[in-house]
Write a protein that holds these residues in place. Structure first.
Motif, PDB file in Angstrom:
ATOM      1  N   ALA A  36       0.825  -1.211   0.000  1.00 32.72           N
ATOM      2  CA  ALA A  36       0.000   0.000   0.000  1.00 32.72           C
ATOM      3  C   ALA A  36       0.856   1.256   0.000  1.00 32.72           C
ATOM      4  CB  ALA A  36      -0.936  -0.010   1.207  1.00 32.72           C
ATOM      5  N   LEU A  37       1.948   1.230   0.737  1.00 30.90           N
ATOM      6  CA  LEU A  37       2.830   2.400   0.778  1.00 30.90           C
ATOM      7  C   LEU A  37       3.540   2.616  -0.555  1.00 30.90           C
ATOM      8  CD1 LEU A  37       4.365   1.947   4.347  1.00 30.90           C
ATOM      9  CD2 LEU A  37       2.706   3.686   3.613  1.00 30.90           C
ATOM     10  N   ARG A  38       3.767   1.529  -1.294  1.00 30.20           N
ATOM     11  CA  ARG A  38       4.381   1.669  -2.626  1.00 30.20           C
ATOM     12  C   ARG A  38       3.362   2.094  -3.673  1.00 30.20           C
ATOM     13  NH1 ARG A  38       6.650  -3.432  -1.394  1.00 30.20           N
ATOM     14  NH2 ARG A  38       5.374  -4.400  -3.033  1.00 30.20           N
ATOM     15  N   HIS A  39       2.067   1.962  -3.376  1.00 27.18           N
ATOM     16  CA  HIS A  39       1.010   2.274  -4.341  1.00 27.18           C
ATOM     17  C   HIS A  39       0.011   3.256  -3.735  1.00 27.18           C
ATOM     18  CE1 HIS A  39       2.645  -1.593  -5.747  1.00 27.18           C
ATOM     19  NE2 HIS A  39       2.311  -1.182  -6.949  1.00 27.18           N
ATOM     20  N   ARG A  40       0.509   4.353  -3.248  1.00 29.61           N
ATOM     21  CA  ARG A  40      -0.352   5.340  -2.591  1.00 29.61           C
ATOM     22  C   ARG A  40      -1.331   5.987  -3.564  1.00 29.61           C
ATOM     23  NH1 ARG A  40       3.516   8.247   1.970  1.00 29.61           N
ATOM     24  NH2 ARG A  40       4.968   6.509   2.205  1.00 29.61           N
ATOM     25  N   ASP A  41      -1.020   5.877  -4.866  1.00 29.16           N
ATOM     26  CA  ASP A  41      -1.935   6.450  -5.857  1.00 29.16           C
ATOM     27  C   ASP A  41      -3.266   5.704  -5.909  1.00 29.16           C
ATOM     28  OD1 ASP A  41      -0.066   4.398  -6.904  1.00 29.16           O
ATOM     29  OD2 ASP A  41      -1.357   4.504  -8.672  1.00 29.16           O
ATOM     30  N   ARG A  42      -3.329   4.493  -5.337  1.00 32.27           N
ATOM     31  CA  ARG A  42      -4.569   3.709  -5.318  1.00 32.27           C
ATOM     32  C   ARG A  42      -5.480   4.127  -4.155  1.00 32.27           C
ATOM     33  NH1 ARG A  42      -3.477  -1.533  -7.860  1.00 32.27           N
ATOM     34  NH2 ARG A  42      -5.511  -2.207  -7.043  1.00 32.27           N
ATOM     35  N   PHE A  43      -5.001   5.001  -3.311  1.00 35.65           N
ATOM     36  CA  PHE A  43      -5.728   5.399  -2.103  1.00 35.65           C
ATOM     37  C   PHE A  43      -5.880   6.912  -2.055  1.00 35.65           C
ATOM     38  CE2 PHE A  43      -3.344   1.477  -1.254  1.00 35.65           C
ATOM     39  CZ  PHE A  43      -4.375   0.634  -0.872  1.00 35.65           C
ATOM     40  N   PRO A  44      -6.831   7.427  -1.233  1.00 33.27           N
ATOM     41  CA  PRO A  44      -7.730   6.706  -0.331  1.00 33.27           C
ATOM     42  C   PRO A  44      -8.873   6.035  -1.096  1.00 33.27           C
ATOM     43  CG  PRO A  44      -8.192   9.044  -0.204  1.00 33.27           C
ATOM     44  CD  PRO A  44      -7.000   8.898  -1.102  1.00 33.27           C
ATOM     45  N   LEU A  45      -9.364   4.963  -0.540  1.00 34.79           N
ATOM     46  CA  LEU A  45     -10.400   4.145  -1.177  1.00 34.79           C
ATOM     47  C   LEU A  45     -11.727   4.381  -0.466  1.00 34.79           C
ATOM     48  CD1 LEU A  45     -10.218   1.940  -3.447  1.00 34.79           C
ATOM     49  CD2 LEU A  45     -10.336   0.264  -1.605  1.00 34.79           C
ATOM     50  N   ASP A  46     -12.785   4.611  -1.232  1.00 34.64           N
ATOM     51  CA  ASP A  46     -14.112   4.819  -0.669  1.00 34.64           C
ATOM     52  C   ASP A  46     -14.696   3.463  -0.264  1.00 34.64           C
ATOM     53  OD1 ASP A  46     -16.749   5.372  -0.031  1.00 34.64           O
ATOM     54  OD2 ASP A  46     -16.981   6.873  -1.618  1.00 34.64           O
ATOM     55  N   VAL A  47     -14.769   3.217   1.024  1.00 39.20           N
ATOM     56  CA  VAL A  47     -15.214   1.925   1.537  1.00 39.20           C
ATOM     57  C   VAL A  47     -16.655   1.628   1.142  1.00 39.20           C
ATOM     58  CG1 VAL A  47     -15.694   0.639   3.680  1.00 39.20           C
ATOM     59  CG2 VAL A  47     -13.574   1.937   3.431  1.00 39.20           C
ATOM     60  N   ASN A  48     -17.475   2.645   0.987  1.00 42.69           N
ATOM     61  CA  ASN A  48     -18.888   2.425   0.688  1.00 42.69           C
ATOM     62  C   ASN A  48     -19.149   2.142  -0.789  1.00 42.69           C
ATOM     63  OD1 ASN A  48     -20.407   2.877   3.290  1.00 42.69           O
ATOM     64  ND2 ASN A  48     -19.176   4.763   3.224  1.00 42.69           N
ATOM     65  N   ARG A  49     -18.124   2.265  -1.625  1.00 49.18           N
ATOM     66  CA  ARG A  49     -18.325   2.047  -3.060  1.00 49.18           C
ATOM     67  C   ARG A  49     -17.325   1.078  -3.691  1.00 49.18           C
ATOM     68  NH1 ARG A  49     -19.467   8.170  -5.450  1.00 49.18           N
ATOM     69  NH2 ARG A  49     -21.276   8.641  -4.103  1.00 49.18           N
TER      70      ARG A  49
ATOM     71  N   ARG B 276      -7.270  -5.071  -0.497  1.00 49.22           N
ATOM     72  CA  ARG B 276      -5.913  -4.532  -0.545  1.00 49.22           C
ATOM     73  C   ARG B 276      -5.688  -3.402   0.459  1.00 49.22           C
ATOM     74  NH1 ARG B 276      -2.787  -5.793  -5.528  1.00 49.22           N
ATOM     75  NH2 ARG B 276      -3.791  -7.657  -6.338  1.00 49.22           N
ATOM     76  N   VAL B 277      -6.689  -3.093   1.242  1.00 54.61           N
ATOM     77  CA  VAL B 277      -6.557  -2.034   2.239  1.00 54.61           C
ATOM     78  C   VAL B 277      -5.868  -2.594   3.484  1.00 54.61           C
ATOM     79  CG1 VAL B 277      -7.788  -0.431   3.738  1.00 54.61           C
ATOM     80  CG2 VAL B 277      -8.617  -0.852   1.409  1.00 54.61           C
ATOM     81  N   PRO B 278      -4.815  -1.963   3.978  1.00 50.89           N
ATOM     82  CA  PRO B 278      -4.166  -2.435   5.209  1.00 50.89           C
ATOM     83  C   PRO B 278      -5.170  -2.508   6.357  1.00 50.89           C
ATOM     84  CG  PRO B 278      -2.789  -0.820   4.118  1.00 50.89           C
ATOM     85  CD  PRO B 278      -4.090  -0.822   3.374  1.00 50.89           C
ATOM     86  N   GLY B 279      -5.128  -3.605   7.084  1.00 51.80           N
ATOM     87  CA  GLY B 279      -6.038  -3.788   8.211  1.00 51.80           C
ATOM     88  C   GLY B 279      -7.344  -4.464   7.865  1.00 51.80           C
ATOM     89  N   PHE B 280      -7.633  -4.630   6.561  1.00 55.43           N
ATOM     90  CA  PHE B 280      -8.874  -5.285   6.134  1.00 55.43           C
ATOM     91  C   PHE B 280      -8.603  -6.762   5.877  1.00 55.43           C
ATOM     92  CE2 PHE B 280     -11.730  -1.706   4.272  1.00 55.43           C
ATOM     93  CZ  PHE B 280     -11.498  -0.926   5.406  1.00 55.43           C
ATOM     94  N   GLY B 281      -9.197  -7.641   6.685  1.00 51.05           N
ATOM     95  CA  GLY B 281      -9.129  -9.070   6.435  1.00 51.05           C
ATOM     96  C   GLY B 281     -10.282  -9.527   5.577  1.00 51.05           C
ATOM     97  N   THR B 282     -10.252 -10.781   5.168  1.00 51.07           N
ATOM     98  CA  THR B 282     -11.320 -11.290   4.285  1.00 51.07           C
ATOM     99  C   THR B 282     -12.677 -11.255   4.976  1.00 51.07           C
ATOM    100  OG1 THR B 282     -10.763 -13.551   4.989  1.00 51.07           O
ATOM    101  CG2 THR B 282      -9.748 -12.759   2.956  1.00 51.07           C
ATOM    102  N   LYS B 283     -12.725 -11.618   6.251  1.00 51.56           N
ATOM    103  CA  LYS B 283     -14.006 -11.604   6.961  1.00 51.56           C
ATOM    104  C   LYS B 283     -14.500 -10.176   7.162  1.00 51.56           C
ATOM    105  CE  LYS B 283     -13.414 -15.997   9.402  1.00 51.56           C
ATOM    106  NZ  LYS B 283     -13.309 -16.666  10.736  1.00 51.56           N
ATOM    107  N   ALA B 284     -13.571  -9.267   7.447  1.00 52.13           N
ATOM    108  CA  ALA B 284     -13.962  -7.868   7.615  1.00 52.13           C
ATOM    109  C   ALA B 284     -14.536  -7.303   6.326  1.00 52.13           C
ATOM    110  CB  ALA B 284     -12.761  -7.042   8.073  1.00 52.13           C
ATOM    111  N   VAL B 285     -13.942  -7.649   5.192  1.00 54.41           N
ATOM    112  CA  VAL B 285     -14.446  -7.181   3.898  1.00 54.41           C
ATOM    113  C   VAL B 285     -15.846  -7.726   3.642  1.00 54.41           C
ATOM    114  CG1 VAL B 285     -14.113  -7.364   1.396  1.00 54.41           C
ATOM    115  CG2 VAL B 285     -12.175  -6.785   2.872  1.00 54.41           C
ATOM    116  N   ASP B 286     -16.068  -8.988   3.979  1.00 51.93           N
ATOM    117  CA  ASP B 286     -17.415  -9.556   3.803  1.00 51.93           C
ATOM    118  C   ASP B 286     -18.428  -8.832   4.695  1.00 51.93           C
ATOM    119  OD1 ASP B 286     -16.485 -11.401   1.968  1.00 51.93           O
ATOM    120  OD2 ASP B 286     -16.195 -12.992   3.448  1.00 51.93           O
TER     121      ASP B 286
END
Length: 416
Positions: A323-336, A344-354
């Motif tokens: 994520a730090l190497r690809h800062r152009d991909r962020f910030p990401l709108d979680v609601n969309r 690919r968001v740091p701190g987001f696990g598969t269960k959290a994403v679901d």
């Protein structure tokens, strides 16, 4: 030699083999009053962890630590000056049953040094599983280490009794295996892995066909938890990119359930070809994290490891480093954002994403919701946009963002 002394020697000799896990097998139990043991969810392996975080136990031993091979990295090599012992088939069976009845273990992981011949050794290993299943009706978890040079019929029989089979690839590079274990043949290892995959695929297809009609008999079981392998990390000069590339090839070619990484541990009377010091254990940990990204988060090896470095950073986890190497991909709108981007968001696990995807169908996600979704705020907030949060541009673009995530420095003590 007394059984207690044999157990001390052969349990200690097995501690370097990390390629064991009890996930993915078929469910069995003895609630019908027949047999002994079960493979209830999360059950069956020693000092491993179930998906829910529980530590579970296994009798993990070698049949013998005597071995004809002289692999330089192995404490049980032929030239090693260690105490030797050997179990009989009946002794391993007795230990497994006795330990299970005392609620010490929930399964068996059995490996062995090579004695007499590959076929003889494999027959002894299979003999333990056969006796447990057929004579004692043991329904607990069994993981057998497979010897690549053994006859196909013996390996096929091992699959009938074992839940999982494993063959250690040992080294990430063929040249390294030739240097440190010249008696082992990487082609034989891969050939046996290929045969196991073929049998597993055939059994899976036959089960599908049997499920379509009630008249078809269910095919014989064959290692329902699949196959796994192990690589030693830090004994040779292979970097993390090479190690992960080898793992990706193994997953793709042989459909392995797991590749295990074992940090090299210096052994007594070691060869001068081996390093004098073990690699930092955190390197092993980072490789497991990177492996997880490949298997569950949709990352390719080329994305995980910086080509210029060839190594994973030790101070931060590999997803955060990406994520730090690809800062152009962020910030990401979680609601969309799509599921693939959220993973690919740091701190987001598969269960959290679901949970995020399920929650945003009915309501907009706010910063206060992160704790309920089990997402670490400090790690995620610099990279995401929420209904009530947008990171300051200088935070995401600032040179000090990486420093924010590094572990805090600790004052060294004097040890007294």
């Amino acid at each position: 030699m007394e059984l207690q002394r044999k157990l001390e020697i052969l349990a200690d000799a097995a501690k370097y083999d990390a390629s064991c896990a009890s996930s993915g097998t078929e469910l069995r139990d003895s609630s019908d009053g027949k047999g002994l043991g079960s493979t209830a969810p999360g059950m069956g392996i020693c000092h491993s962890y179930a998906p829910d975080g529980r530590c579970i136990s296994l009798l993990k031993v070698l049949l013998t630590n005597a071995c004809h091979y002289d692999c330089l990295y192995c404490v049980n090599r032929a030239s090693s000056n260690v105490a030797r012992a050997r179990f009989t088939i009946d002794e391993v069976v007795k230990l497994t049953i006795d330990f299970y009845r005392r609620n010490y273990i929930e399964g068996l992981f059995l490996s062995s040094g090579i004695i007499r011949s590959a076929d003889y050794t494999m027959e002894q290993v299979v003999g333990v599983a056969r006796k447990l299943r057929e004579e004692h009706h043991f329904r607990g978890y069994i993981h057998l280490k497979t010897i690549p040079e053994a006859d196909d019929a013996l390996i096929a029989e091992a699959g009938q009794y074992a839940d999982r089979l494993s063959i250690n690839i040992e080294m990430p590079l063929e040249t390294s295996l030739a240097k440190f274990a010249p008696e082992k043949d990487v082609r034989a290892i891969r050939r046996t892995m290929g045969r196991l995959r073929l049998r597993l695929d055939e059994t899976k297809e036959a089960n599908k066909e049997a499920g379509k009609t009630a008249t078809k008999a269910k095919p014989p079981r064959f290692a329902p938890a699949g196959q796994s392998t192990q690589m030693i990390v830090g004994a040779d000069a292979a970097n993390d990119q090479t190690i992960l590339s080898t793992s990706a090839n193994l997953y793709g070619a042989y459909k392995l359930k797991r590749v295990y990484y074992s940090a090299f541990s210096p052994i007594p009377d070691a060869s001068r070809a081996l390093p004098l010091r073990a690699p930092p254990l955190v390197r092993e940990h980072r490789l497991y994290q990177a492996d997880w990204l490949m298997r569950f988060y949709g990352f390719d090896v080329g994305e995980i490891v910086d080509d210029a470095e060839g190594m994973l950073p030790l101070d931060i986890d590999p997803k955060l480093a990406w994520a730090l190497r690809h800062r152009d991909r962020f910030p990401l709108d979680v609601n969309r954002a799509s599921r693939e981007d959220l993973l690919r968001v740091p701190g987001f696990g598969t269960k959290a994403v679901d949970r995020i995807i399920a929650t945003r169908r009915t309501t907009s996600i706010r910063a206060a919701d992160l704790a309920r979704l089990h997402i670490p705020r400090n790690k995620a907030l610099p990279f995401i946009v929420l209904s009530d949060h947008r990171p300051a541009p200088h935070l995401l673009d600032g040179a000090r963002l990486r420093e924010r995530f590094k572990p805090k420095a600790e004052q060294l003590g004097f040890g007294f």
